[in-house]
Design a protein around this motif. Sequence first.
Motif, PDB file in Angstrom:
ATOM      1  N   ASP A  71       0.789  -1.299  -0.011  1.00 28.09           N
ATOM      2  CA  ASP A  71      -0.018   0.237   0.653  1.00 28.09           C
ATOM      3  C   ASP A  71       0.630   1.224  -0.138  1.00 28.09           C
ATOM      4  O   ASP A  71       0.540   2.599  -0.029  1.00 28.09           O
ATOM      5  CB  ASP A  71      -0.903  -0.009   1.284  1.00 28.09           C
ATOM      6  CG  ASP A  71      -1.668  -1.278   1.046  1.00 28.09           C
ATOM      7  OD1 ASP A  71      -2.374  -1.632   0.252  1.00 28.09           O
ATOM      8  OD2 ASP A  71      -2.156  -1.511   2.694  1.00 28.09           O
ATOM      9  N   GLU A  72       2.232   0.795   0.233  1.00 24.44           N
ATOM     10  CA  GLU A  72       3.219   2.329   0.158  1.00 24.44           C
ATOM     11  C   GLU A  72       4.695   1.733  -0.352  1.00 24.44           C
ATOM     12  O   GLU A  72       4.741   0.898  -0.401  1.00 24.44           O
ATOM     13  CB  GLU A  72       3.126   2.863   1.960  1.00 24.44           C
ATOM     14  CG  GLU A  72       2.089   3.485   2.864  1.00 24.44           C
ATOM     15  CD  GLU A  72       2.416   3.248   4.383  1.00 24.44           C
ATOM     16  OE1 GLU A  72       3.411   3.035   4.425  1.00 24.44           O
ATOM     17  OE2 GLU A  72       1.342   3.146   4.890  1.00 24.44           O
ATOM     18  N   ALA A  73       4.887   2.997  -0.672  1.00 22.18           N
ATOM     19  CA  ALA A  73       6.018   3.098  -1.361  1.00 22.18           C
ATOM     20  C   ALA A  73       7.477   4.582  -0.813  1.00 22.18           C
ATOM     21  O   ALA A  73       6.777   5.434  -1.063  1.00 22.18           O
ATOM     22  CB  ALA A  73       6.083   3.284  -2.330  1.00 22.18           C
ATOM     23  N   THR A  74       8.329   4.584  -1.371  1.00 20.27           N
ATOM     24  CA  THR A  74       8.870   5.565  -0.681  1.00 20.27           C
ATOM     25  C   THR A  74      10.321   5.795  -2.187  1.00 20.27           C
ATOM     26  O   THR A  74      10.550   4.925  -2.264  1.00 20.27           O
ATOM     27  CB  THR A  74       9.987   5.073   0.223  1.00 20.27           C
ATOM     28  OG1 THR A  74       9.395   5.605   1.755  1.00 20.27           O
ATOM     29  CG2 THR A  74      10.770   6.724   0.420  1.00 20.27           C
ATOM     30  N   LEU A  75      10.332   7.007  -2.758  1.00 18.40           N
ATOM     31  CA  LEU A  75      10.541   7.556  -3.830  1.00 18.40           C
ATOM     32  C   LEU A  75      11.477   7.969  -4.032  1.00 18.40           C
ATOM     33  O   LEU A  75      11.366   9.605  -3.276  1.00 18.40           O
ATOM     34  CB  LEU A  75       9.583   7.433  -4.972  1.00 18.40           C
ATOM     35  CG  LEU A  75      10.158   7.610  -6.192  1.00 18.40           C
ATOM     36  CD1 LEU A  75       8.932   7.769  -7.311  1.00 18.40           C
ATOM     37  CD2 LEU A  75      10.265   8.985  -6.800  1.00 18.40           C
ATOM     38  N   TYR A  76      13.011   7.684  -3.856  1.00 20.76           N
ATOM     39  CA  TYR A  76      14.229   8.605  -3.483  1.00 20.76           C
ATOM     40  C   TYR A  76      14.203   9.628  -5.093  1.00 20.76           C
ATOM     41  O   TYR A  76      14.806   8.669  -6.159  1.00 20.76           O
ATOM     42  CB  TYR A  76      15.387   8.022  -3.036  1.00 20.76           C
ATOM     43  CG  TYR A  76      15.084   7.329  -2.014  1.00 20.76           C
ATOM     44  CD1 TYR A  76      15.170   8.055  -0.411  1.00 20.76           C
ATOM     45  CD2 TYR A  76      14.203   6.082  -1.736  1.00 20.76           C
ATOM     46  CE1 TYR A  76      14.782   7.257   0.776  1.00 20.76           C
ATOM     47  CE2 TYR A  76      13.595   5.799  -0.363  1.00 20.76           C
ATOM     48  CZ  TYR A  76      14.555   6.336   0.631  1.00 20.76           C
ATOM     49  OH  TYR A  76      13.972   5.570   2.041  1.00 20.76           O
ATOM     50  N   LYS A  77      14.676  10.588  -4.968  1.00 21.41           N
ATOM     51  CA  LYS A  77      14.676  11.428  -6.682  1.00 21.41           C
ATOM     52  C   LYS A  77      15.803  12.492  -6.497  1.00 21.41           C
ATOM     53  O   LYS A  77      15.159  13.142  -5.294  1.00 21.41           O
ATOM     54  CB  LYS A  77      13.430  11.142  -7.548  1.00 21.41           C
ATOM     55  CG  LYS A  77      12.582  12.252  -6.753  1.00 21.41           C
ATOM     56  CD  LYS A  77      11.216  13.131  -7.637  1.00 21.41           C
ATOM     57  CE  LYS A  77      10.547  13.954  -7.293  1.00 21.41           C
ATOM     58  NZ  LYS A  77      11.655  15.519  -7.949  1.00 21.41           N
ATOM     59  N   ASN A  78      16.157  13.523  -7.473  1.00 18.65           N
ATOM     60  CA  ASN A  78      16.722  14.324  -7.354  1.00 18.65           C
ATOM     61  C   ASN A  78      15.738  15.235  -7.710  1.00 18.65           C
ATOM     62  O   ASN A  78      14.256  15.206  -8.408  1.00 18.65           O
ATOM     63  CB  ASN A  78      17.168  13.938  -9.041  1.00 18.65           C
ATOM     64  CG  ASN A  78      18.196  15.691  -9.460  1.00 18.65           C
ATOM     65  OD1 ASN A  78      17.366  16.668  -9.122  1.00 18.65           O
ATOM     66  ND2 ASN A  78      19.335  15.810  -8.886  1.00 18.65           N
ATOM     67  N   PRO A  79      15.412  16.299  -6.775  1.00 21.57           N
ATOM     68  CA  PRO A  79      14.692  17.698  -6.696  1.00 21.57           C
ATOM     69  C   PRO A  79      13.700  18.349  -7.977  1.00 21.57           C
ATOM     70  O   PRO A  79      12.694  18.459  -8.297  1.00 21.57           O
ATOM     71  CB  PRO A  79      15.160  18.485  -5.710  1.00 21.57           C
ATOM     72  CG  PRO A  79      16.183  17.868  -5.211  1.00 21.57           C
ATOM     73  CD  PRO A  79      17.029  16.698  -5.980  1.00 21.57           C
ATOM     74  N   GLN A  80      14.777  17.995  -8.959  1.00 18.07           N
ATOM     75  CA  GLN A  80      15.187  18.370 -10.526  1.00 18.07           C
ATOM     76  C   GLN A  80      13.556  17.499 -11.807  1.00 18.07           C
ATOM     77  O   GLN A  80      13.283  18.206 -12.682  1.00 18.07           O
ATOM     78  CB  GLN A  80      16.106  19.424 -11.444  1.00 18.07           C
ATOM     79  CG  GLN A  80      16.180  20.532 -10.618  1.00 18.07           C
ATOM     80  CD  GLN A  80      16.916  19.935  -8.990  1.00 18.07           C
ATOM     81  OE1 GLN A  80      18.052  19.344  -9.205  1.00 18.07           O
ATOM     82  NE2 GLN A  80      16.793  20.850  -7.947  1.00 18.07           N
ATOM     83  N   CYS A  81      14.112  16.514 -10.968  1.00 18.19           N
ATOM     84  CA  CYS A  81      13.161  15.055 -12.266  1.00 18.19           C
ATOM     85  C   CYS A  81      11.876  15.034 -12.554  1.00 18.19           C
ATOM     86  O   CYS A  81      11.199  14.864 -11.079  1.00 18.19           O
ATOM     87  CB  CYS A  81      13.937  13.458 -11.662  1.00 18.19           C
ATOM     88  SG  CYS A  81      14.006  13.063 -12.960  1.00 18.19           S
ATOM     89  N   GLY A  82      11.474  15.721 -13.082  1.00 23.13           N
ATOM     90  CA  GLY A  82       9.843  15.556 -13.172  1.00 23.13           C
ATOM     91  C   GLY A  82       9.259  13.687 -13.948  1.00 23.13           C
ATOM     92  O   GLY A  82       8.524  13.936 -13.858  1.00 23.13           O
ATOM     93  N   CYS A  83      10.079  13.223 -14.190  1.00 25.78           N
ATOM     94  CA  CYS A  83       9.942  12.231 -15.074  1.00 25.78           C
ATOM     95  C   CYS A  83       9.776  10.598 -13.997  1.00 25.78           C
ATOM     96  O   CYS A  83       8.742  10.662 -13.667  1.00 25.78           O
ATOM     97  CB  CYS A  83      10.787  12.155 -15.335  1.00 25.78           C
ATOM     98  SG  CYS A  83      12.357  11.487 -15.662  1.00 25.78           S
ATOM     99  N   CYS A  84      10.177  11.494 -12.206  1.00 32.06           N
ATOM    100  CA  CYS A  84      10.090  10.355 -11.212  1.00 32.06           C
ATOM    101  C   CYS A  84       8.944  11.179 -11.353  1.00 32.06           C
ATOM    102  O   CYS A  84       8.159  10.393 -10.687  1.00 32.06           O
ATOM    103  CB  CYS A  84      11.167  11.198 -10.353  1.00 32.06           C
ATOM    104  SG  CYS A  84      12.891  10.461 -11.174  1.00 32.06           S
ATOM    105  N   ASP A  85       8.223  12.219 -11.085  1.00 27.08           N
ATOM    106  CA  ASP A  85       6.763  12.191 -10.071  1.00 27.08           C
ATOM    107  C   ASP A  85       6.223  11.802 -11.855  1.00 27.08           C
ATOM    108  O   ASP A  85       5.070  11.455 -10.648  1.00 27.08           O
ATOM    109  CB  ASP A  85       6.943  13.559 -10.076  1.00 27.08           C
ATOM    110  CG  ASP A  85       8.260  14.860  -9.205  1.00 27.08           C
ATOM    111  OD1 ASP A  85       7.954  14.087  -8.184  1.00 27.08           O
ATOM    112  OD2 ASP A  85       8.060  15.809  -9.517  1.00 27.08           O
TER     113      ASP A  85
END
Length: 148
Positions: free
Chosen positions: A27-41
């Motif tokens: 039911d839950e996940a944590t996504l770690y990314k670079n703040p400027q990356c829109g494709c991650c969003d």
Amino acid sequence: MNRKTASLWVSGVLLLGATTAHADLPDEATLYKNPQCGCCDGYARHLEELGIDVTIVDNVELGDIKLQAGVPYGLGSCHTIEIGEYWIEGHVPMEAVTKLFEDQPDVGGIGLAGMPIGTPGMPGPQAEPYNVYAFSDQENEPFMTLEP
């Protein structure tokens, strides 16, 4: 059974199958990314559409997260996801993520290197096979290939 009834029955079975296919996902996940990356969003939104509550973390060193996850050098992508007992590296299509949770192999996670067009978060049609790998402790092996 007439043709219309059979069609409705098959549609219902397929719909139920599609619903239960994602039932094994946490039911839950944590996504770690670079703040400027829109494709991650975009990938996070895709998970949310499946009913997964996604926490986005964009203030950590991604290299440290990838090392903790066991992602092999050179096979990384723009984001790393912690979901259940597994790690998902990059824009892995849901077919592979679902298979991971259905089969529950003894691996650290699965990944798809780079940012392939046509994957969740990366718009466009799939132009080539996606070679998804399984990994543990910076070692990898083939997991599955998804053909266009």
